[in-house]
Design a protein around this motif. Structure first.
Motif, short mmCIF file in Angstrom:
data_model
loop_
_atom_site.label_atom_id
_atom_site.label_comp_id
_atom_site.label_asym_id
_atom_site.label_seq_id
_atom_site.Cartn_x
_atom_site.Cartn_y
_atom_site.Cartn_z
N ILE A 192 -28.23 -19.85 18.34
CA ILE A 192 -29.13 -19.32 17.31
C ILE A 192 -30.54 -19.88 17.46
CG2 ILE A 192 -29.58 -19.21 14.82
CD1 ILE A 192 -27.19 -17.58 15.61
N THR A 193 -31.52 -18.99 17.35
CA THR A 193 -32.91 -19.38 17.15
C THR A 193 -33.37 -18.73 15.86
OG1 THR A 193 -33.37 -19.54 19.52
CG2 THR A 193 -35.26 -19.32 18.06
N TRP A 194 -33.78 -19.55 14.90
CA TRP A 194 -34.22 -19.05 13.60
C TRP A 194 -35.68 -19.42 13.42
CZ3 TRP A 194 -32.44 -21.14 8.20
CH2 TRP A 194 -32.81 -20.23 7.21
N GLU A 195 -36.56 -18.41 13.50
CA GLU A 195 -38.00 -18.61 13.39
C GLU A 195 -38.47 -18.15 12.01
OE1 GLU A 195 -39.74 -20.04 15.65
OE2 GLU A 195 -38.58 -19.89 17.50
N GLY A 196 -38.76 -19.11 11.14
CA GLY A 196 -39.24 -18.78 9.81
C GLY A 196 -40.76 -18.82 9.76
N ASP A 197 -41.36 -17.82 9.11
CA ASP A 197 -42.83 -17.78 9.02
C ASP A 197 -43.35 -17.69 7.60
OD1 ASP A 197 -42.20 -15.15 8.35
OD2 ASP A 197 -42.93 -14.30 10.24
N THR A 198 -42.44 -17.55 6.60
CA THR A 198 -42.88 -17.40 5.22
C THR A 198 -41.85 -17.99 4.27
OG1 THR A 198 -43.89 -15.26 5.82
CG2 THR A 198 -43.67 -15.73 3.48
N ILE A 199 -42.33 -18.69 3.25
CA ILE A 199 -41.51 -19.04 2.10
C ILE A 199 -41.82 -18.00 1.03
CG2 ILE A 199 -40.97 -20.73 0.33
CD1 ILE A 199 -40.03 -21.59 3.07
N LEU A 200 -40.83 -17.19 0.68
CA LEU A 200 -41.04 -16.04 -0.19
C LEU A 200 -40.19 -16.15 -1.44
CD1 LEU A 200 -42.34 -13.14 -0.37
CD2 LEU A 200 -40.19 -12.30 0.60
N TRP A 213 -41.61 -22.65 10.70
CA TRP A 213 -40.38 -23.44 10.67
C TRP A 213 -39.44 -22.88 11.73
CZ3 TRP A 213 -42.89 -21.34 6.53
CH2 TRP A 213 -43.42 -22.22 5.59
N SER A 214 -38.99 -23.70 12.65
CA SER A 214 -38.18 -23.23 13.76
C SER A 214 -36.93 -24.10 13.91
CB SER A 214 -38.99 -23.24 15.06
OG SER A 214 -38.21 -22.80 16.15
N PHE A 215 -35.78 -23.44 14.04
CA PHE A 215 -34.51 -24.15 14.17
C PHE A 215 -33.68 -23.52 15.28
CE2 PHE A 215 -35.85 -24.19 9.73
CZ PHE A 215 -35.90 -25.55 9.47
N GLN A 216 -33.01 -24.36 16.04
CA GLN A 216 -32.12 -23.89 17.09
C GLN A 216 -30.79 -24.65 16.99
OE1 GLN A 216 -34.49 -24.51 20.69
NE2 GLN A 216 -34.94 -22.32 20.76
N PHE A 217 -29.69 -23.90 17.03
CA PHE A 217 -28.37 -24.54 16.97
C PHE A 217 -27.33 -23.57 17.53
CE2 PHE A 217 -29.66 -22.85 12.86
CZ PHE A 217 -28.64 -21.97 12.52
N THR A 218 -26.18 -24.11 17.87
CA THR A 218 -25.10 -23.33 18.48
C THR A 218 -23.88 -23.35 17.57
OG1 THR A 218 -25.87 -23.84 20.72
CG2 THR A 218 -23.58 -23.12 20.49
N LEU A 219 -23.24 -22.18 17.42
CA LEU A 219 -22.04 -22.06 16.59
C LEU A 219 -20.94 -21.35 17.37
CD1 LEU A 219 -23.71 -20.82 13.27
CD2 LEU A 219 -22.98 -23.15 13.78
#
Length: 364
Positions: A192-200, A213-219
């Motif tokens: 997973i690559t989760w690229e966040g650009d807004t707090i809404l 905000w960027s997160f990378q992890f494997t599931l």
């Protein structure tokens, strides 16, 4: 179990302990667990109870020694904070989730991904948001969640997103983000690559804060078991409406029911010229009287703008059913809408009504 308690009793724990500060999240978790102590927990029909017993032992130990528990990292706790929410279907997620523990700060807002779990049907991510700013009532991290294994299949459609949010203090929120895999691949492992650009703020979309905000992890996918229903064996019909259950997929943490809906909207709405929209909701219960919360993916619904023969393929995600249940009752609720005052908003044409329930046996 006796051996486990004996090991607890033999622990060399210093009794002269000084009080320690406990986070708002931990306080809320303790309060919610105590409040739900009398609630009956359901065990899956298809999976071993050994893991549940081990978790129960761990919870007992944590509350017996709260000072020690306060020192431990938060793992799987966020899921438990929402057990009173009508969309709470995460009863076992804390047992099977992967500890992520990744934090990113941008524009004065800290986002921490605590846990995530993937069961082949959904990717569910638990995270916290902290800030000195007023982020509103229901802030989320908005952005793109992708996996190498998805290629471009989910880039523009084929998925559905759901959020449950709770404000636990003036500066901290907890969120459970559910990413449903609707039309596309369901690989055994996802990077997973989760690229966040807004707090809404979902309650006020004009209240938004840009950032990075960027997160990378494997599931890894949990085991699953799918039962298909052919030949229209699980069905309910009424004039102008046909609803079938086409399959059911069970994992250690969830059950997903797949439907096929056909609606002659012009017939049931008695309207040929004006726009009418039909959405069908569902309630789910078992023969023991248990009622189940659901997350409802509605697909395209039904509208007079569509061809008469167009089908919709919704699905319901819920918890595992009670181990002693032998059948389900799935009750469709029909909602008919029209445009409100020539606006884009819709209003009900009449009171929602139920049709004949679907009675579905559960194989043991």
């Amino acid at each position: 179990m006796k051996k486990l308690y004996k090991q607890f009793n033999n622990l060399n724990i210093e009794t002269d302990l000084e009080p320690m500060e406990v986070s708002d999240l931990e306080k809320e978790r303790v309060k919610k667990n105590l409040m739900k102590g009398k609630k009956k927990r359901h065990i899956s029909r298809n999976f071993s109870v050994a893991a549940a017993l081990l978790v129960a032992s761990s919870i007992t130990f944590s509350f017996a020694f709260p000072t020690i528990a306060a020192k431990l990292p938060i793992m799987g706790d966020i899921f438990e904070l929402f057990n009173n929410d009508e969309e709470y279907v995460f009863e076992k997620h804390n047992t099977y989730s992967t500890d992520i523990g990744l934090s990113e700060e941008s524009n004065g807002i800290n986002v921490t991904v605590t846990d995530a779990v993937y069961d082949g049907e959904n990717i569910t991510v638990a995270y916290t948001i902290k800030s000195e700013k007023d982020l509103g009532d229901r802030p989320i991290l908005e952005g793109k969640l992708v996996a190498d294994e998805f290629e471009d299949k989910y880039e523009h459609s084929g998925f559905s997103e759901n959020y449950i949010i709770e404000k636990i203090s003036e500066k901290e929120y907890v969120v459970v983000y559910n990413y449903e895999l609707i039309k596309g691949p369901k690989p055994d492992e996802v990077h997973i690559t989760w690229e966040g650009d807004t707090i809404l703020d979902l309650n006020n979309v004009s209240n938004a804060f840009l950032g990075d905000w960027s997160f990378q992890f494997t599931l890894n996918a949990l085991e699953s078991e799918t039962q298909k229903f052919t030949g229209g064996s699980i069905i309910t019909e009424e004039e102008g409406i046909e609803i079938l259950v086409t399959k059911m997929t069970e994992t250690p943490i969830s059950t997903t029911l797949y439907f096929s809906e056909a609606v002659d909207i012009r017939l049931i709405a008695k309207e040929d010229e004006e726009l009418r929209v039909v959405l069908i909701e569902y309630t789910v219960s078992d023969n023991l009287g248990n009622k189940y919360n659901t997350i409802h993916y509605r697909d395209i619904g039904h509208s007079t703008d569509f061809p008469k023969t167009r089908r919709s393929y919704p699905r319901l995600t819920t918890t595992n059913f009670h181990e002693e249940a032998t059948s389900l009752t799935i009750t469709p609720i029909v909602n008919i809408y029209k445009k409100k005052d020539n606006d884009t908003l819709l209003e009900l044409v009449k009171e929602p009504y139920t049709i004949e329930p679907i009675h579905m046996p559960l194989n043991k």
